[in-house]
Design a protein around this motif. Structure first.
Motif, PDB file in Angstrom:
ATOM      1  N   MET A   1      -3.694  -6.918  10.775  1.00 47.07           N
ATOM      2  CA  MET A   1      -4.444  -6.352   9.669  1.00 47.07           C
ATOM      3  C   MET A   1      -3.522  -6.210   8.463  1.00 47.07           C
ATOM      4  O   MET A   1      -2.419  -5.672   8.582  1.00 47.07           O
ATOM      5  N   LYS A   2      -3.965  -6.716   7.306  1.00 52.71           N
ATOM      6  CA  LYS A   2      -3.172  -6.620   6.077  1.00 52.71           C
ATOM      7  C   LYS A   2      -3.550  -5.333   5.347  1.00 52.71           C
ATOM      8  O   LYS A   2      -4.715  -5.115   5.035  1.00 52.71           O
ATOM      9  N   VAL A   3      -2.533  -4.496   5.075  1.00 50.77           N
ATOM     10  CA  VAL A   3      -2.765  -3.143   4.586  1.00 50.77           C
ATOM     11  C   VAL A   3      -2.036  -2.914   3.267  1.00 50.77           C
ATOM     12  O   VAL A   3      -0.860  -3.252   3.138  1.00 50.77           O
ATOM     13  N   LEU A   4      -2.754  -2.319   2.313  1.00 47.09           N
ATOM     14  CA  LEU A   4      -2.154  -1.910   1.042  1.00 47.09           C
ATOM     15  C   LEU A   4      -2.262  -0.393   0.913  1.00 47.09           C
ATOM     16  O   LEU A   4      -3.355   0.136   0.693  1.00 47.09           O
ATOM     17  N   PRO A   5      -1.152   0.339   1.065  1.00 45.74           N
ATOM     18  CA  PRO A   5      -1.185   1.781   0.798  1.00 45.74           C
ATOM     19  C   PRO A   5      -0.995   2.034  -0.702  1.00 45.74           C
ATOM     20  O   PRO A   5      -0.109   1.447  -1.335  1.00 45.74           O
ATOM     21  N   THR A   6      -1.818   2.901  -1.259  1.00 48.46           N
ATOM     22  CA  THR A   6      -1.665   3.269  -2.659  1.00 48.46           C
ATOM     23  C   THR A   6      -2.097   4.725  -2.812  1.00 48.46           C
ATOM     24  O   THR A   6      -2.266   5.442  -1.827  1.00 48.46           O
ATOM     25  N   SER A   7      -2.249   5.181  -4.060  1.00 47.71           N
ATOM     26  CA  SER A   7      -2.527   6.592  -4.306  1.00 47.71           C
ATOM     27  C   SER A   7      -3.725   6.762  -5.217  1.00 47.71           C
ATOM     28  O   SER A   7      -4.070   5.856  -5.989  1.00 47.71           O
ATOM     29  N   CYS A   8      -4.315   7.935  -5.128  1.00 45.49           N
ATOM     30  CA  CYS A   8      -5.452   8.249  -5.995  1.00 45.49           C
ATOM     31  C   CYS A   8      -5.026   8.240  -7.458  1.00 45.49           C
ATOM     32  O   CYS A   8      -5.759   7.763  -8.322  1.00 45.49           O
ATOM     33  N   GLU A   9      -3.835   8.767  -7.721  1.00 44.16           N
ATOM     34  CA  GLU A   9      -3.250   8.737  -9.056  1.00 44.16           C
ATOM     35  C   GLU A   9      -1.860   8.141  -8.951  1.00 44.16           C
ATOM     36  O   GLU A   9      -1.121   8.433  -8.006  1.00 44.16           O
ATOM     37  N   THR A  10      -1.500   7.307  -9.907  1.00 46.22           N
ATOM     38  CA  THR A  10      -0.207   6.611  -9.838  1.00 46.22           C
ATOM     39  C   THR A  10       0.658   6.854 -11.070  1.00 46.22           C
ATOM     40  O   THR A  10       1.691   6.217 -11.220  1.00 46.22           O
ATOM     41  N   HIS A  11       0.262   7.784 -11.928  1.00 52.12           N
ATOM     42  CA  HIS A  11       1.058   8.068 -13.125  1.00 52.12           C
ATOM     43  C   HIS A  11       2.331   8.824 -12.733  1.00 52.12           C
ATOM     44  O   HIS A  11       2.473   9.318 -11.604  1.00 52.12           O
ATOM     45  N   ALA A  12       3.256   8.926 -13.684  1.00 46.82           N
ATOM     46  CA  ALA A  12       4.495   9.656 -13.432  1.00 46.82           C
ATOM     47  C   ALA A  12       4.172  11.100 -13.072  1.00 46.82           C
ATOM     48  O   ALA A  12       3.409  11.767 -13.765  1.00 46.82           O
ATOM     49  N   ALA A  14       2.603  12.015 -10.330  1.00 48.42           N
ATOM     50  CA  ALA A  14       1.464  12.103  -9.418  1.00 48.42           C
ATOM     51  C   ALA A  14       1.952  12.316  -7.989  1.00 48.42           C
ATOM     52  O   ALA A  14       3.037  11.867  -7.607  1.00 48.42           O
ATOM     53  N   TRP A  15       1.131  12.986  -7.193  1.00 49.62           N
ATOM     54  CA  TRP A  15       1.442  13.150  -5.773  1.00 49.62           C
ATOM     55  C   TRP A  15       1.157  11.843  -5.054  1.00 49.62           C
ATOM     56  O   TRP A  15       0.023  11.374  -5.042  1.00 49.62           O
ATOM     57  N   ARG A  16       2.200  11.273  -4.427  1.00 49.97           N
ATOM     58  CA  ARG A  16       2.047   9.974  -3.777  1.00 49.97           C
ATOM     59  C   ARG A  16       2.688   9.965  -2.384  1.00 49.97           C
ATOM     60  O   ARG A  16       3.073   8.914  -1.887  1.00 49.97           O
ATOM     61  N   GLN A  17       2.794  11.149  -1.744  1.00 53.75           N
ATOM     62  CA  GLN A  17       3.511  11.170  -0.468  1.00 53.75           C
ATOM     63  C   GLN A  17       2.774  10.442   0.630  1.00 53.75           C
ATOM     64  O   GLN A  17       3.384   9.949   1.585  1.00 53.75           O
ATOM     65  N   HIS A  18       1.431  10.332   0.550  1.00 51.87           N
ATOM     66  CA  HIS A  18       0.727   9.557   1.563  1.00 51.87           C
ATOM     67  C   HIS A  18       1.113   8.083   1.479  1.00 51.87           C
ATOM     68  O   HIS A  18       1.404   7.441   2.491  1.00 51.87           O
ATOM     69  N   GLU A  19       1.104   7.551   0.278  1.00 54.88           N
ATOM     70  CA  GLU A  19       1.480   6.146   0.074  1.00 54.88           C
ATOM     71  C   GLU A  19       2.910   5.894   0.548  1.00 54.88           C
ATOM     72  O   GLU A  19       3.167   4.968   1.331  1.00 54.88           O
ATOM     73  N   ARG A  20       3.826   6.732   0.086  1.00 51.53           N
ATOM     74  CA  ARG A  20       5.227   6.552   0.477  1.00 51.53           C
ATOM     75  C   ARG A  20       5.423   6.803   1.966  1.00 51.53           C
ATOM     76  O   ARG A  20       6.198   6.105   2.632  1.00 51.53           O
TER      77      ARG A  20
END
Length: 322
Positions: A1-12, A14-20
């Motif tokens: 399965m090809k997966v792209l993790p990203t975030s709801c907000e990606t600005h400087a 923004a909370w992105r700990q799920h993606e990371r």
């Protein structure tokens, strides 16, 4: 399965700990899935850190969900849950409409500033540790079932129930947290059972902490949808919220089983929710949602603004006491 993790907000900022976090967990996974950066090539797009500000405005306007609603899934540990997008939500509860669109996850990817580092780094087997308490609960008074625990008069002196509402776990400043966190760990490790009542949301992070440590959990949450996978009844006691008054008797009945229950709880945590297994668990749950979903996600996505408007109206009425 090809997966792209990203975030709801990606600005400087923004909370992105799920993606990371998903990217880091992939490194420890079975590698049976592939990470990709091209959304057109992805089969699954995971939108982490769903924000509910302005009736989920950033999600409703998210460019990838607008282009690929049938590929997208959300992730959140938010207590006040009104998910506009299908996905894995820690506080998934029985009041959700179209519950087949949702599965329940763990706090594995919760913001590290809000987790107890002593528990996260724990490698022991608490079910073998010396015990001082039949059961313990240390937590905030934020729900009627917790208030009932605090108000209950326990006959056994080795039941420890402590109101820690004065302790602010939800700060990014670690100063002053260490003594509280050390005491919490020592109390849990010395307990035969960990009481895990729901909080503002239907879930409780201490359930997963107890499992990680190897302490038999006692779950008090009528509305929570249990995560799929673990055989919960093989290691956890599920007690209706109304039965706080019977809780002590129930614990006494199972007291001699506590070590085996704790061992099984830790084994279940390692199999499903540990850092070595959680990436595959997430993908298994998301693909199962897509496989079993009857109404295409595109239909729900077209109605997202209507859902958001209903949510805003509901919150205004609640503030007015209507």
């Amino acid at each position: 399965m090809k997966v792209l993790p990203t975030s709801c907000e990606t600005h400087a900022g923004a909370w992105r700990q799920h993606e990371r976090g998903l990217r880091a967990l992939w490194q420890r996974s079975s590698r049976r899935h592939e990470l990709v950066e091209d959304p057109a090539a992805a089969e699954v797009i995971v939108i982490g850190n769903i924000r509910r500000e302005q009736a989920y405005r950033s999600l409703r306007q998210h460019p990838l969900v607008r282009r690929f609603p049938e590929k997208c899934f959300g992730m959140s540990e938010d207590w006040l849950l009104h998910p506009l997008l299908r996905g894995l939500y820690v506080n998934a509860h029985r009041g959700l409409p179209f519950r087949g669109r949702f599965r329940t996850g763990s706090y594995t990817l919760y913001h590290p500033d809000f987790k107890n580092p002593l528990i996260e780094s724990y490698t022991g087997q608490a079910y073998l540790a010396p015990k001082r308490h039949l059961a313990s609960f240390c937590g905030r008074n934020c729900h009627p079932v917790r208030a009932a625990l605090f108000a209950h008069i326990w006959r056994r002196p080795d039941v420890l129930v402590t109101d820690t509402s004065a302790f602010n776990a939800f700060t990014h400043d670690a100063a002053g947290k260490a003594p509280w966190q050390a005491e919490y760990l020592h109390t849990m490790e010395a307990s035969k059972f960990a009481l895990c009542p729901r909080g503002t949301g239907a879930a409780s992070i201490r359930l997963f902490e107890a499992m990680r440590l190897g302490v038999a959990p006692v779950i008090l949450s009528d509305a929570w949808i249990f995560p799929r996978g673990p055989d919960w009844d093989s290691f956890a006691l599920r007690v209706p919220e109304r039965d706080v008054g019977r809780l002590e008797a129930l614990l006494c009945e199972r007291e001699r089983d506590h070590a085996e229950l704790g061992r099984r709880a830790q084994a279940a945590f390692r199999r499903f929710f540990s850092e070595d297994s959680y990436f595959d668990y997430v993908l298994d749950q998301l693909t199962a949602i897509a496989r079993e979903q009857k109404v295409p996600e595109t239909v729900f996505w077209k109605l997202r603004h209507v859902q958001a408007a209903c949510l805003s109206l509901h919150r205004r009425l609640r503030r007015r006491g209507l």
